[in-house]
Write a protein that holds these residues in place. Structure first.
Motif, PDB file in Angstrom:
ATOM      1  N   ASN A 217     -45.515 -23.157  22.915  1.00 20.11           N
ATOM      2  CA  ASN A 217     -44.787 -23.110  21.646  1.00 20.11           C
ATOM      3  C   ASN A 217     -44.675 -21.692  21.087  1.00 20.11           C
ATOM      4  OD1 ASN A 217     -47.481 -22.781  20.893  1.00 20.11           O
ATOM      5  ND2 ASN A 217     -47.256 -23.967  19.004  1.00 20.11           N
ATOM      6  N   GLN A 218     -45.382 -20.740  21.694  1.00 21.22           N
ATOM      7  CA  GLN A 218     -45.305 -19.345  21.255  1.00 21.22           C
ATOM      8  C   GLN A 218     -44.243 -18.550  22.010  1.00 21.22           C
ATOM      9  OE1 GLN A 218     -49.273 -17.983  22.012  1.00 21.22           O
ATOM     10  NE2 GLN A 218     -50.191 -19.177  20.354  1.00 21.22           N
ATOM     11  N   VAL A 219     -43.804 -19.083  23.146  1.00 22.03           N
ATOM     12  CA  VAL A 219     -42.907 -18.324  24.034  1.00 22.03           C
ATOM     13  C   VAL A 219     -41.608 -17.901  23.347  1.00 22.03           C
ATOM     14  CG1 VAL A 219     -41.511 -18.460  26.139  1.00 22.03           C
ATOM     15  CG2 VAL A 219     -43.894 -19.234  26.157  1.00 22.03           C
ATOM     16  N   PRO A 220     -40.889 -18.783  22.637  1.00 21.72           N
ATOM     17  CA  PRO A 220     -39.651 -18.329  21.970  1.00 21.72           C
ATOM     18  C   PRO A 220     -39.896 -17.221  20.954  1.00 21.72           C
ATOM     19  CG  PRO A 220     -39.725 -20.731  22.075  1.00 21.72           C
ATOM     20  CD  PRO A 220     -41.082 -20.248  22.473  1.00 21.72           C
ATOM     21  N   SER A 221     -40.984 -17.316  20.189  1.00 19.54           N
ATOM     22  CA  SER A 221     -41.292 -16.285  19.197  1.00 19.54           C
ATOM     23  C   SER A 221     -41.606 -14.957  19.874  1.00 19.54           C
ATOM     24  CB  SER A 221     -42.477 -16.725  18.327  1.00 19.54           C
ATOM     25  OG  SER A 221     -42.179 -17.922  17.632  1.00 19.54           O
ATOM     26  N   ILE A 222     -42.364 -15.016  20.961  1.00 14.55           N
ATOM     27  CA  ILE A 222     -42.705 -13.797  21.700  1.00 14.55           C
ATOM     28  C   ILE A 222     -41.456 -13.145  22.256  1.00 14.55           C
ATOM     29  CG2 ILE A 222     -43.853 -12.946  23.780  1.00 14.55           C
ATOM     30  CD1 ILE A 222     -46.037 -15.052  23.251  1.00 14.55           C
ATOM     31  N   SER A 223     -40.580 -13.953  22.835  1.00 13.53           N
ATOM     32  CA  SER A 223     -39.334 -13.422  23.394  1.00 13.53           C
ATOM     33  C   SER A 223     -38.507 -12.706  22.326  1.00 13.53           C
ATOM     34  CB  SER A 223     -38.530 -14.563  24.016  1.00 13.53           C
ATOM     35  OG  SER A 223     -37.260 -14.113  24.432  1.00 13.53           O
ATOM     36  N   ARG A 224     -38.392 -13.331  21.170  1.00 14.70           N
ATOM     37  CA  ARG A 224     -37.614 -12.736  20.080  1.00 14.70           C
ATOM     38  C   ARG A 224     -38.255 -11.444  19.579  1.00 14.70           C
ATOM     39  NH1 ARG A 224     -37.291 -16.925  17.636  1.00 14.70           N
ATOM     40  NH2 ARG A 224     -38.930 -16.801  16.040  1.00 14.70           N
ATOM     41  N   TYR A 225     -39.580 -11.439  19.480  1.00 15.94           N
ATOM     42  CA  TYR A 225     -40.267 -10.256  18.955  1.00 15.94           C
ATOM     43  C   TYR A 225     -40.177  -9.073  19.922  1.00 15.94           C
ATOM     44  CZ  TYR A 225     -43.824  -7.505  16.538  1.00 15.94           C
ATOM     45  OH  TYR A 225     -44.486  -6.513  15.852  1.00 15.94           O
ATOM     46  N   LEU A 226     -40.290  -9.330  21.216  1.00 16.77           N
ATOM     47  CA  LEU A 226     -40.155  -8.251  22.203  1.00 16.77           C
ATOM     48  C   LEU A 226     -38.772  -7.617  22.124  1.00 16.77           C
ATOM     49  CD1 LEU A 226     -41.951  -9.779  25.320  1.00 16.77           C
ATOM     50  CD2 LEU A 226     -42.687  -7.806  23.984  1.00 16.77           C
ATOM     51  N   LYS A 227     -37.771  -8.438  21.908  1.00 19.22           N
ATOM     52  CA  LYS A 227     -36.411  -7.907  21.775  1.00 19.22           C
ATOM     53  C   LYS A 227     -36.273  -7.070  20.508  1.00 19.22           C
ATOM     54  CE  LYS A 227     -31.546  -9.304  21.786  1.00 19.22           C
ATOM     55  NZ  LYS A 227     -30.608 -10.460  21.894  1.00 19.22           N
ATOM     56  N   ILE A 228     -36.878  -7.538  19.415  1.00 20.89           N
ATOM     57  CA  ILE A 228     -36.808  -6.803  18.149  1.00 20.89           C
ATOM     58  C   ILE A 228     -37.547  -5.462  18.258  1.00 20.89           C
ATOM     59  CG2 ILE A 228     -37.641  -6.827  15.759  1.00 20.89           C
ATOM     60  CD1 ILE A 228     -36.960  -9.798  15.682  1.00 20.89           C
ATOM     61  N   LEU A 229     -38.701  -5.463  18.927  1.00 20.67           N
ATOM     62  CA  LEU A 229     -39.443  -4.214  19.079  1.00 20.67           C
ATOM     63  C   LEU A 229     -38.638  -3.183  19.863  1.00 20.67           C
ATOM     64  CD1 LEU A 229     -43.097  -5.429  19.802  1.00 20.67           C
ATOM     65  CD2 LEU A 229     -42.233  -4.345  17.734  1.00 20.67           C
ATOM     66  N   GLY A 230     -37.896  -3.636  20.868  1.00 22.90           N
ATOM     67  CA  GLY A 230     -37.001  -2.745  21.611  1.00 22.90           C
ATOM     68  C   GLY A 230     -37.697  -1.472  22.072  1.00 22.90           C
ATOM     69  N   PRO A 231     -37.085  -0.313  21.822  1.00 25.92           N
ATOM     70  CA  PRO A 231     -37.654   0.960  22.303  1.00 25.92           C
ATOM     71  C   PRO A 231     -38.927   1.395  21.582  1.00 25.92           C
ATOM     72  CG  PRO A 231     -35.698   1.352  20.951  1.00 25.92           C
ATOM     73  CD  PRO A 231     -35.777  -0.129  21.157  1.00 25.92           C
ATOM     74  N   ASP A 253     -37.164 -10.524  28.105  1.00 21.83           N
ATOM     75  CA  ASP A 253     -36.285  -9.560  28.773  1.00 21.83           C
ATOM     76  C   ASP A 253     -36.773  -8.157  28.427  1.00 21.83           C
ATOM     77  OD1 ASP A 253     -34.336  -8.038  29.902  1.00 21.83           O
ATOM     78  OD2 ASP A 253     -32.667  -8.847  28.722  1.00 21.83           O
ATOM     79  N   LEU A 254     -37.499  -7.546  29.350  1.00 19.80           N
ATOM     80  CA  LEU A 254     -38.093  -6.239  29.093  1.00 19.80           C
ATOM     81  C   LEU A 254     -37.084  -5.097  29.203  1.00 19.80           C
ATOM     82  CD1 LEU A 254     -41.548  -6.532  30.926  1.00 19.80           C
ATOM     83  CD2 LEU A 254     -40.966  -7.048  28.552  1.00 19.80           C
ATOM     84  N   SER A 255     -35.855  -5.411  29.510  1.00 17.75           N
ATOM     85  CA  SER A 255     -34.844  -4.343  29.575  1.00 17.75           C
ATOM     86  C   SER A 255     -34.575  -3.742  28.199  1.00 17.75           C
ATOM     87  CB  SER A 255     -33.534  -4.881  30.171  1.00 17.75           C
ATOM     88  OG  SER A 255     -32.950  -5.867  29.317  1.00 17.75           O
ATOM     89  N   HIS A 256     -34.924  -4.473  27.137  1.00 20.06           N
ATOM     90  CA  HIS A 256     -34.756  -3.942  25.778  1.00 20.06           C
ATOM     91  C   HIS A 256     -35.833  -2.911  25.440  1.00 20.06           C
ATOM     92  CE1 HIS A 256     -31.747  -6.995  24.878  1.00 20.06           C
ATOM     93  NE2 HIS A 256     -32.573  -7.908  25.374  1.00 20.06           N
ATOM     94  N   ASN A 257     -36.965  -2.970  26.144  1.00 25.92           N
ATOM     95  CA  ASN A 257     -38.109  -2.099  25.825  1.00 25.92           C
ATOM     96  C   ASN A 257     -38.020  -0.830  26.665  1.00 25.92           C
ATOM     97  OD1 ASN A 257     -39.456  -5.261  26.028  1.00 25.92           O
ATOM     98  ND2 ASN A 257     -39.412  -4.208  24.062  1.00 25.92           N
ATOM     99  N   THR A 258     -37.126   0.029  26.267  1.00 25.20           N
ATOM    100  CA  THR A 258     -36.775   1.197  27.078  1.00 25.20           C
ATOM    101  C   THR A 258     -37.763   2.356  26.965  1.00 25.20           C
ATOM    102  OG1 THR A 258     -35.341   1.929  25.256  1.00 25.20           O
ATOM    103  CG2 THR A 258     -34.316   0.675  27.046  1.00 25.20           C
ATOM    104  N   SER A 259     -38.820   2.201  26.152  1.00 21.36           N
ATOM    105  CA  SER A 259     -39.845   3.245  26.052  1.00 21.36           C
ATOM    106  C   SER A 259     -41.183   2.773  26.604  1.00 21.36           C
ATOM    107  CB  SER A 259     -40.014   3.686  24.590  1.00 21.36           C
ATOM    108  OG  SER A 259     -38.827   4.236  24.077  1.00 21.36           O
TER     109      SER A 259
END
Length: 356
Positions: A217-231, A253-259
């Protein structure tokens, strides 16, 4: 001894920071060496249900000179039948003027803060914190959690292990932002609502995120937060098991985390009798995660492996892992990222292991 300048003696004593017998000896040399010795001797104080009859009176005594040196304080209340001492002791604790890190364990927050004296004492302990660690702490509401964060304007690092929250709703008055830089989640029902709340923050500030014991039940929230954190995200730690591995891999999708500079993946279990063995299935999840990385700053990948015998290490598919680091289109190959293994278990290191 009087010919040595204070800066030199301080530097010498600093090099003994983890040698308690040597520090005790230094504190007896002369009066001028006492503050530097105590700076390290009393930097961390742990009070729990086992030693409250000895440690607590020493700390709370009016003649005690320990409190000004304490920078990290751990308070663990009684549990599993042990005496719950913190309710009575909390108002008696002295002022820890140098306190920067506070760890609380086995606490019912609503019960502990019901009395104004105890609540005020906790607020006083938290005002100058930059690190807060909670383990087996139970909150009634998210507002209680956020109020604790808000009283510490310098708070940068939060570690949460098995922290529960009964009411996940946040009142509209709790719109103040917090500038956390490092967060660790390790189980507990608080993880999902707190991540959802962090997603609403106007400016992401977290550069280090560790996620352990991830639930479905945490997976959707984690996915959204990783995208928001981005670089903004530079360091990521992941640990989950079973069906959560595939679900998390598909959702993020770790492609958003470019740093992203480092990534650590924990819980790769190679036990023969473990439900997820052999390791090929687990490694498939790991390789899928690594293939998402697009950061040009990636420098280290850490895989934490749990095993019981040297033979079980053979189930690691090193050729597949190697391909992730040497492939033509691999960012890991382009940036010469290093792969590091942490092997946990009763493995005889004297036994030579040859990879087929």
């Amino acid at each position: 001894m009087s010919m040595m300048i204070p800066e030199l003696t301080d530097n010498i004593i600093d090099h003994l920071h983890d040698n308690r017998p040597a520090l005790c000896s230094c504190s007896l040399v002369c009066r001028s060496w006492l503050p530097s010795s105590r700076f390290h001797l009393f930097s961390t104080v742990v009070l729990c249900f086992i030693d409250i009859n000895t440690g607590l009176p020493m700390i709370c005594s009016q003649s005690s000179t320990i409190a000004p040196y304490v920078r990290h304080l751990e308070l663990e209340d009684g549990w599993n039948g042990w005496r719950r001492w913190l309710n009575d002791a909390l108002p008696k604790l002295p002022n820890f003027g140098a306190l920067k890190s506070l760890a609380l364990g086995h606490i019912d927050w609503a019960q502990l803060t019901r009395e104004p004296r105890r609540r005020d004492r906790l607020i006083g302990l938290s005002r100058c914190l930059n690190h807060l660690a909670l383990e087996y702490v139970k909150f009634e509401t998210m507002d209680q959690v956020l109020d604790l964060f808000y009283v510490a304007p310098s708070l940068e690092k939060v570690s949460l292990a098995s922290v529960q929250c009964e009411n996940e709703n946040v009142s509209h008055t709790r719109s103040k932002t917090i500038s956390l830089k490092e967060i660790t989640f390790a189980g507990g029902s608080l993880a999902r609502p707190l991540i959802d709340w962090l997603c609403l923050q106007p400016m992401p500030s977290v550069h280090t995120l560790n996620l352990a014991f991830v639930r479905m039940n945490q997976v959707p929230s984690i996915s959204r937060y990783l995208k928001i954190l981005g670089p903004k995200l530079e360091h990521l730690g992941l640990e989950c098991s079973g069906e959560c591995q595939d679900a998390l891999c598909k959702a993020i999708d770790l492609s958003h985390n470019t740093s992203l500079c480092t990534i650590s993946i924990d819980g790769i279990v190679l036990y023969d009798n473990y439900s997820n063995s052999p390791g090929a299935r687990i490694q498939g999840w790991v390789i899928d995660i690594l293939s998402q990385i697009t950061s040009r700053y990636i420098s280290m990948v850490t895989l934490i492996v749990l095993t019981k015998t040297p033979q079980e290490i053979y189930s690691l598919d090193l050729p597949a892992l190697s391909l992730a680091f040497t492939g033509v289109s691999s960012v890991l190959s382009e940036r010469n990222a290093r792969l590091r293994f942490h092997v946990l278990g009763e493995v005889n290191r004297s036994i030579g292991i040859r990879w087929p």
